[in-house]
Scaffold this active site. Structure first.
Site, PDB file in Angstrom:
ATOM      1  N   GLY A   1       0.805  -1.221   0.000  1.00 28.86           N
ATOM      2  CA  GLY A   1       0.000   0.000   0.000  1.00 28.86           C
ATOM      3  C   GLY A   1       0.835   1.267   0.000  1.00 28.86           C
ATOM      4  O   GLY A   1       0.315   2.371   0.114  1.00 28.86           O
ATOM      5  N   HIS A   2       2.157   1.101  -0.114  1.00 24.37           N
ATOM      6  CA  HIS A   2       3.055   2.270   0.001  1.00 24.37           C
ATOM      7  C   HIS A   2       4.166   2.165  -1.033  1.00 24.37           C
ATOM      8  O   HIS A   2       5.327   1.929  -0.670  1.00 24.37           O
ATOM      9  CB  HIS A   2       3.665   2.323   1.407  1.00 24.37           C
ATOM     10  CG  HIS A   2       4.337   3.623   1.740  1.00 24.37           C
ATOM     11  ND1 HIS A   2       5.620   3.930   1.349  1.00 24.37           N
ATOM     12  CD2 HIS A   2       3.899   4.702   2.438  1.00 24.37           C
ATOM     13  CE1 HIS A   2       5.952   5.133   1.805  1.00 24.37           C
ATOM     14  NE2 HIS A   2       4.932   5.620   2.465  1.00 24.37           N
TER      15      HIS A   2
END
Lengths: 138, 170
Positions: free
Chosen positions: A37-38
């Site tokens: 997610g990053h």
């Protein structure tokens, strides 16, 4: 694999003692927890994970020094200068100096010089740890 | 004001499982923002905590609390110029942190409130400050946090990093 404290990931692969502290290495891989997610399609090791690498390395050093029955907490992030990003394939080396606070035996200051495999500085991190006696609940 | 995940995901690029802002409850663009995050034992950070670990082992990791505050800061910085996908070309990176103090731990079941203020904004760089409260008590104080919008094409991985990029330290 289990941990004695909650953590976003195993932020150190290896630690080696140095003259005034400890040197930690961490290979960044795209499958590290949270990196999906990053960011989607472009994983970057979050800046706060570099803080976690230094924290986990310093924690091990303090436990090695004072015994496993201490509780080590991150009390303050005094300063961080982020200089270059860490991407999958990079190896982070955090050279951490630890200094006991002469006025307070429950405080330890950690200064870490963080570099990646190509030698580029990625961050300079200064943390303050609080060390409490007893790992169990008071 | 009650702004949820949809608008948050339309604004910043962070995604599951590291989207650590649940709701925005106040925003004055260019000025200040308040956001909520619920801490839960279902987060990946708790997956590997040993069965016999003491209750103190469940303190929410401070770097994730800082990341959560920082996401509220990014929300404020780009509220009116959303940047929901880094593949579109830009990414907000933390440039510097000065003086974050941790006052108390938080545990699963807690709702924390991040408060962020813009201290200064110059071009693509913003300086922010603020705090995090739990039950009205400050648990985190952030005195100086620098965010900079960077071009993603400068962020090459180790295989494709050019000598020029290495010299520039990007």
């Amino acid at each position: 694999m289990s941990r004695s404290f909650a953590a976003p990931l195993d932020a150190v692969d290896q630690v080696d003692p140095s003259a005034d502290g400890i040197t930690a290495t961490k290979r960044i891989v795209a499958t590290d927890p949270y990196l999906a997610g990053h960011y989607p399609g472009f994983p970057i090791y979050p800046g706060v994970f570099t803080v976690e690498t230094v924290h986990q390395a310093a924690r091990r050093a303090v436990e090695a020094d004072r015994g496993p029955d201490v509780r080590v907490e991150l009390a303050a992030v005094r300063s961080v200068r982020f200089k270059a990003p860490l991407l999958p394939g990079d190896v982070l080396t955090a050279s951490c100096q630890l200094r006991d606070d002469p006025d307070d035996p429950h405080r330890v200051r950690v200064v870490a010089d963080c570099r990646r495999g190509d030698g580029a500085a990625t961050a300079k991190v200064t943390l303050e740890l609080r060390v409490r006696p007893g790992a169990t609940d008071a | 004001m009650n702004i949820g995940q949809r608008r948050i995901k339309q604004t910043i690029p962070h995604r599951f499982p590291i989207l650590l802002v649940d709701r925005v409850v106040e925003v004055v663009p260019g000025e200040r923002l308040r956001a909520l995050k619920a801490v839960t034992g279902a987060e990946p950070a708790y997956a590997d905590v040993a069965q016999d670990a003491p209750e103190s082992a469940y303190a929410y990791p401070v770097p994730l609390l800082i990341e959560s505050w920082a996401q509220a800061a990014v929300l404020l910085a780009v509220w009116e110029t959303p940047n929901p996908d880094v593949l579109a070309g830009k990414v907000e990176l933390a440039g510097a942190i000065n003086d974050i103090r941790v006052h108390a731990p938080v545990f699963p079941g807690s709702m924390v409130e991040h408060q962020v203020e813009i201290v200064k904004a110059i071009g693509d760089t913003s300086i922010l400050a603020g705090r995090t409260l739990c039950g009205g008590e400050p648990i985190l104080e952030v005195n100086h946090f620098v965010l900079a919008l960077r071009d993603i094409s400068l962020l090459a991985g180790p295989e494709s990093r050019t000598e020029e990029a290495q010299r520039a330290g990007v």
